[in-house]
Design an enzyme around this catalytic site. Structure first.
Site, PDB file in Angstrom:
ATOM      1  N   SER A   1     -17.344 -86.112 -35.115  1.00 49.89           N
ATOM      2  CA  SER A   1     -18.755 -86.525 -34.998  1.00 49.89           C
ATOM      3  C   SER A   1     -19.085 -86.811 -33.544  1.00 49.89           C
ATOM      4  CB  SER A   1     -18.973 -87.810 -35.798  1.00 49.89           C
ATOM      5  OG  SER A   1     -20.223 -88.387 -35.478  1.00 49.89           O
TER       6      SER A   1
ATOM      7  N   TYR B   1     -15.807 -96.518 -37.872  1.00 46.66           N
ATOM      8  CA  TYR B   1     -16.091 -95.105 -38.174  1.00 46.66           C
ATOM      9  C   TYR B   1     -16.017 -94.286 -36.884  1.00 46.66           C
ATOM     10  CZ  TYR B   1     -18.970 -90.943 -39.143  1.00 46.66           C
ATOM     11  OH  TYR B   1     -19.442 -89.655 -39.249  1.00 46.66           O
TER      12      TYR B   1
END
Ligand code: NAP
Length: 279
Positions: free
Chosen positions: A170, A183
């Site tokens: 990401s 995360y």
């Protein structure tokens, strides 16, 4: 030659329509592709992109109803697909997935692994308040499972003479997102995992690469795009002033899995509409 193509279009009108309307190269014909977390969003788009290029796709996620839906959707698009439930955080589910794929009657081997699953970003908040359980869960699903699945497929790829692994990271792996500390850190770890594995996998003719999406319109990122103010802030960081679509990522994954990318390994491609990605 023209005659042969014409005959083929006549005998298979669906394939003909696809060839003429999309011009998708059938460069993954005969390949078997596992895509985790592939019943929605980016995983489903990756499964479709691989399937359109001729791969036999294996879709999976935690819920049977989602698997059934994805399988019938992809079949309706003329894609060769089977599906099973697999929570990537569970060892027995990972084994079940790989056993299904190596089963001769089902697929007979594996050439491509797309490791796409991630814990939903449920715990927004100050990183200092994150607990050991949160870290164990996020690192377990996002990082450890990606490694363990790769390790499981390697012997099967070796039997086929090589293969390709793509891990989904990401933009948050480059710039931690506020409120999503654990995360983001897990996504940075995936950039490292890709690099760490590349030299060893190259001995087995297996390439491993990573894709780092920006903000893509899926259920996963709804908190970022449902609120207009938050969305506007995010779009300020992009050069291309729109949200990404799952298909924008699916096609890049399919490219990395194809022979067109045969000299690319250990890399991360950012697909962010121009967001700044630097470590
Ligand atoms: P999504 O549209 O919400 O889809 C999530 C998929 O994952 C569903 O098929 C879900 O099905 C499955 N899933 C969830 N937990 C799972 C688990 N433990 N094991 C197996 N399957 C699981 O999500 P998405 O946006 O496509 O996200 C996919 C990946 O892209 C993630 O790695 C995410 O970090 C990354 N990413 C997304 C964005 C974005 O803006 N959307 C940006 C950067 C990176 P079930 O509920 O049936 O399990």
């Amino acid at each position: 030659m023209l005659k042969a193509v014409t005959r083929c279009l006549w005998s298979n009108p669906v394939a003909g329509r696809r060839m003429m309307s999309h011009h998708v190269p059938q460069n993954l014909s005969g390949k078997v592709a596992i895509v985790t977390a592939s019943t929605d969003g980016i995983g489903l788009a990756a499964a479709e992109a691989l399937g359109r290029r001729g791969a036999h796709v294996v879709v999976s996620s935690r819920r049977q109803a989602n698997v059934d839906k994805a399988v019938s959707l992809l079949r309706s698009k003329d894609i060769k697909v089977i599906g099973t439930t697999c929570n990537v955080g569970k060892a027995e589910d990972r084994d079940k997935l790989i056993n299904m794929v190596r089963n001769i009657e089902q697929c007979g081997g594996v050439d491509i692994l797309v490791s796409n699953a991630a814990c939903e970003p449920v715990c927004f908040g100050n990183i200092l308040e994150s607990t050991e359980e949160v870290w164990d869960k996020i690192l377990g699903v996002n990082v450890k499972a990606s490694f363990l699945l790769t390790k499981l497929v390697v012997p099967h790829m070796e039997k086929r003479g090589g293969g390709s692994v793509v891990i989904v990271s990401s933009v948050a792996g480059y710039q931690p997102m506020q409120g999503l500390g654990p995360y983001s850190v897990s996504k940075t770890a995936l950039l490292g995992l890709t690099r760490a594995l590349a030299p060893d996998l190259a001995h087995s003719n297996i390439r491993i690469n990573c894709v780092a999406p920006g903000i893509i319109k899926t259920r996963f990122s709804a908190a970022l795009w449902e609120n207009e103010g938050v969305l506007e802030e995010f779009l300020k960081q992009t050069s291309i002033k729109r949200l990404g679509q799952p298909e924008d990522i699916g096609v890049v994954i399919a490219f990395l899995c194809s022979d067109e990318a045969s000299y690319i390994t250990g890399e991360t491609i950012t697909v962010t509409g121009g967001m700044n990605c630097r470590l």
